[in-house]
Each structure stands twice: as C-alpha cells, then as structure tokens.
Design an enzyme around this catalytic site. Structure first.
Site, mmCIF file in Angstrom:
data_model
loop_
_atom_site.group_PDB
_atom_site.id
_atom_site.type_symbol
_atom_site.label_atom_id
_atom_site.label_comp_id
_atom_site.label_asym_id
_atom_site.label_seq_id
_atom_site.Cartn_x
_atom_site.Cartn_y
_atom_site.Cartn_z
ATOM 1 N N TYR A 57 8.040 -7.302 10.763
ATOM 2 C CA TYR A 57 6.622 -7.653 10.623
ATOM 3 C C TYR A 57 5.824 -6.513 10.001
ATOM 4 C CZ TYR A 57 1.783 -8.616 11.976
ATOM 5 O OH TYR A 57 0.424 -8.806 11.956
ATOM 6 N N GLU A 58 6.136 -5.280 10.403
ATOM 7 C CA GLU A 58 5.406 -4.114 9.900
ATOM 8 C C GLU A 58 5.959 -3.607 8.568
ATOM 9 O OE1 GLU A 58 5.547 -1.325 13.185
ATOM 10 O OE2 GLU A 58 3.742 -2.224 14.076
ATOM 11 N N GLU A 116 3.906 2.645 22.814
ATOM 12 C CA GLU A 116 4.630 2.831 21.555
ATOM 13 C C GLU A 116 4.691 1.523 20.772
ATOM 14 O OE1 GLU A 116 6.770 4.493 18.442
ATOM 15 O OE2 GLU A 116 5.706 5.511 20.039
ATOM 16 N N VAL A 124 4.781 -9.675 20.432
ATOM 17 C CA VAL A 124 4.924 -11.032 20.952
ATOM 18 C C VAL A 124 5.454 -11.875 19.798
ATOM 19 C CG1 VAL A 124 3.711 -13.038 21.891
ATOM 20 C CG2 VAL A 124 3.057 -10.730 22.625
ATOM 21 N N GLY A 139 -1.343 -15.854 20.658
ATOM 22 C CA GLY A 139 -2.499 -16.654 21.030
ATOM 23 C C GLY A 139 -2.355 -17.307 22.390
ATOM 24 N N GLY A 156 -1.883 -15.616 25.210
ATOM 25 C CA GLY A 156 -2.315 -14.699 26.261
ATOM 26 C C GLY A 156 -1.265 -13.681 26.667
ATOM 27 N N TYR A 195 -7.532 -5.886 19.442
ATOM 28 C CA TYR A 195 -7.781 -4.667 20.216
ATOM 29 C C TYR A 195 -9.272 -4.426 20.407
ATOM 30 C CZ TYR A 195 -2.821 -3.744 19.366
ATOM 31 O OH TYR A 195 -1.456 -3.829 19.306
#
Length: 158
Positions: free
Chosen positions: A26-27, A84, A88, A94, A96, A132
């Site tokens: 993903y990153e 670190e 999810v 979404g 929770g 965040y």
C-alpha cells in the site's frame, strides 16, 4: 459482527507478516521489506521482546494490527508509546477497527503512565492523515526525521 482487539500470540506470526507485506505494498515500499516470520517471532515473542502487537479480529479472523514499542521522553521524564505500524485490510476499512486499535493503544499508554502516543504518516497518505486529525492527532511539522542505516550505520559504529 463483533470486533475484538487482543494481544498477539506466536500463532499470529503469519498474519502479522501478511499485514506487514500488505502495508508495504500500500505504501509502495514492498521492495524494502526484509522481515520474515522467523525474525518477527524472535523480536516479538523471543526472550527479549522488542515490540508488541495488537490484533483486530472479527469472526472470520484477523483484519488488522498495530505494532508498537516504548520510547522515552527526557523532557517529560516518562515513557511514551511509539506506533510503528497500523494496518487494516481494505475491505474492513471504515468499520471502526483502526479507531479501536488506537483506542486500545491510548488505554495502554495511560495504564503504563506514558506521556504520549506518537507515530509517523507518509505525506501523501491523505485518508490516514484525515483520520488521524479526526481523533485529535496533530502534526509535528517542526521536526525532521533523521535516519542512519545500512553502510552508514556500520561506518558510524566503526
């Protein structure tokens, strides 16, 4: 469906490793992953654990994780928690789970008399940054991360 946040156990190594690989993908950093299951087991569950992991789980199994460890603030004179990684799976975002993992980390920080909970987020990760901010996190823009690794680390130690 019931969401459970629990401490990881050695049987979770495959799931933890899978989450790390998915997060790295993903990153756009999959090429940087060196961690394998044996290394993770050694440092998470060996004789001297270096980090802890929380697992977010639904009936179908693990859907996310948070890997964290203690740091220390000399100014506060107290420990802190450093997150670190938080991840999810896309199909559970979404729901929770991310907020529940952070809530549990905040509870752990308070239970352990930590002064703060902190983490990094990539500049381009707008969805995470927005999330965040929604929970009250604030950027530490006046600080720049520094790193020494690989050959530079070996040279510094020589």
């Amino acid at each position: 469906m019931t969401l459970i946040i629990r401490e990881a156990v050695p049987a979770d190594i495959a799931a933890i490793h899978g989450f790390i690989l998915a997060l790295a993908d993903y990153e756009k950093l999959a090429h940087e992953v060196k961690a394998d299951r044996a290394t993770l087991e050694k440092y998470l569950f060996g004789p001297r654990p270096m980090a802890e992991v929380l697992i977010a789980e639904r009936e179908e199994g693990p859907i996310g994780f948070a890997l964290f460890f203690h740091n220390f603030s000399t100014f506060e004179g107290r420990p802190g928690l450093y997150l670190e990684d938080l991840f999810v799976v896309p199909e559970a975002r979404g729901s929770g789970a991310g907020k529940a993992l952070l809530r549990r980390l905040a509870q752990i920080a308070l239970d352990r008399d930590c002064a703060r909970l902190e983490w990094w987020v990539l500049d381009w990760n707008a969805p995470s940054i927005a999330f965040y901010r929604s929970i009250g996190a604030r950027p530490m823009d006046e600080w720049t991360v520094q790193r020494v690794d690989g050959d530079a680390l070996r040279a510094l130690a020589a």
